[in-house]
Design a protein around this motif. Sequence first.
Motif, PDB file in Angstrom:
ATOM      1  N   MET A   1       0.853  -1.179   0.000  1.00 61.45           N
ATOM      2  CA  MET A   1       0.000   0.000   0.000  1.00 61.45           C
ATOM      3  C   MET A   1       0.902   1.247   0.000  1.00 61.45           C
ATOM      4  N   LEU A  56      -3.554   5.313   4.111  1.00 59.69           N
ATOM      5  CA  LEU A  56      -3.065   4.108   3.469  1.00 59.69           C
ATOM      6  C   LEU A  56      -3.956   3.862   2.249  1.00 59.69           C
TER       7      LEU A  56
ATOM      8  N   LEU D  24       1.577  -3.958   9.949  1.00 58.86           N
ATOM      9  CA  LEU D  24       1.895  -3.137   8.784  1.00 58.86           C
ATOM     10  C   LEU D  24       3.344  -2.674   8.861  1.00 58.86           C
ATOM     11  N   ALA D  43       3.721  -2.803   3.601  1.00 55.26           N
ATOM     12  CA  ALA D  43       3.396  -4.181   3.252  1.00 55.26           C
ATOM     13  C   ALA D  43       2.933  -4.914   4.507  1.00 55.26           C
ATOM     14  N   VAL D  44       1.969  -5.805   4.333  1.00 60.26           N
ATOM     15  CA  VAL D  44       1.488  -6.641   5.429  1.00 60.26           C
ATOM     16  C   VAL D  44       2.480  -7.786   5.629  1.00 60.26           C
ATOM     17  N   ALA D  76       0.147  -5.387  -1.119  1.00 61.30           N
ATOM     18  CA  ALA D  76       1.575  -5.684  -0.944  1.00 61.30           C
ATOM     19  C   ALA D  76       1.740  -6.501   0.328  1.00 61.30           C
TER      20      ALA D  76
END
Lengths: 96, 96, 96, 96, 96
Positions: A1, A56, D24, D43-44, D76
């Motif tokens: 993101m 985000l 996150l 990105a996770v 992502a």
Amino acid sequence: MRIARVVGTAVSTVKEASLVGHKLLLVRETDEHNEVLGPVFVAVDVVGVGPDELVLVSEGSAARHAATTTGQPVDAVIMGVLDSLEVGGTVTFRRV
Amino acid sequence: MRIARVVGTAVSTVKEASLVGHKLLLVRETDEHNEVLGPVFVAVDVVGVGPDELVLVSEGSAARHAATTTGQPVDAVIMGVLDSLEVGGTVTFRRV
Amino acid sequence: MRIARVVGTAVSTVKEASLVGHKLLLVRETDEHNEVLGPVFVAVDVVGVGPDELVLVSEGSAARHAATTTGQPVDAVIMGVLDSLEVGGTVTFRRV
Amino acid sequence: MRIARVVGTAVSTVKEASLVGHKLLLVRETDEHNEVLGPVFVAVDVVGVGPDELVLVSEGSAARHAATTTGQPVDAVIMGVLDSLEVGGTVTFRRV
Amino acid sequence: MRIARVVGTAVSTVKEASLVGHKLLLVRETDEHNEVLGPVFVAVDVVGVGPDELVLVSEGSAARHAATTTGQPVDAVIMGVLDSLEVGGTVTFRRV
């Protein structure tokens, strides 16, 4: 993101029917210090954000996976308001 | 979604069958002041726009989620006509 | 969709089974005057185009939505041959 | 997939419901020598990574294909921790 | 699809379960003369390629449409080995 800042609003009356009712915000990608990196683009707001917030943004098919955007022709959606960002042990952004 | 200006038209006779009947417009991405940012690309018009209009373009799989593009091989669709853009309390674009 | 010019061909014998039988063309993105903008990439031809033609390329998941590419691992497909482009009332390209 | 380095964290309280519970992380794309190439993005983390790790990031709809991200509005996701990279017979990066 | 050259390998032990068993190669986009255009990224090899080969890379959701990548969180897959490239009647690359 991508990290982005809310910089304004867009108004569109004549549009695809499924877009009616969505709030269209103008956002710009920023870095971790809230410095602008790129041009303005339009994102649908599904969380209720205010002006100048850091947010985000999910893009691509992910934009259709919010509860209120399922199956809609949107490619950028604001999925969260950022409270803080921390890089290398230092807080680089905090929501005021 | 990207902000874009309608700058022209494309004609294609020999094409994938599912594209027949679509109006193919030439558009260029612009900023919030209607200043051009990038090169010409082709977007399908599903809302009925005129020359020089500022429009909202959805890309990627979102382009197949308009009422008239379901399942079609298109990756950029004009989803709305922009009436106005406002940044930081100032109107930067108004449709005439 | 991007405007692109057919500049050559690619040959690949060892490849994913579902790609067998497809014609792989080398294309480059161009502007409305047929001037090259970017590097060579590979697109599957589903309409039957000739050398030097200006074509319409659909990318991403749209590439799998032609009649002959359903479910295949392709991300760029030539969906149409361009006959003409017109910008601001002037014809900038006409197929010869 | 892009190679990226974990450089920090993001906190978001007000967000799309399906994102609750995800970690996150802030990451930056790097080259094979762990040199930064691009700006920070979010990105996770689905594998459990530590600060400064070099990781593998999947983007686009692939980000929704991890076991814990199915159907979620993420674009992502960190899919793996990189142990080493080798280019032309030389190890250019090794996890410490 | 992008043309890319295989330049190395990546090793990742801690990763999303569905990625186990895939060969992760480092590749760089090239032009039709095998000249490098962009940075290193990671692609899954589903055809069995060797070092320095020029290959065809499918990206985005297309990467999940190889026989062995269905439903997996990958966004770049090597779909074919390139034997030759020809531009304007001249062979610009031939596999040795």
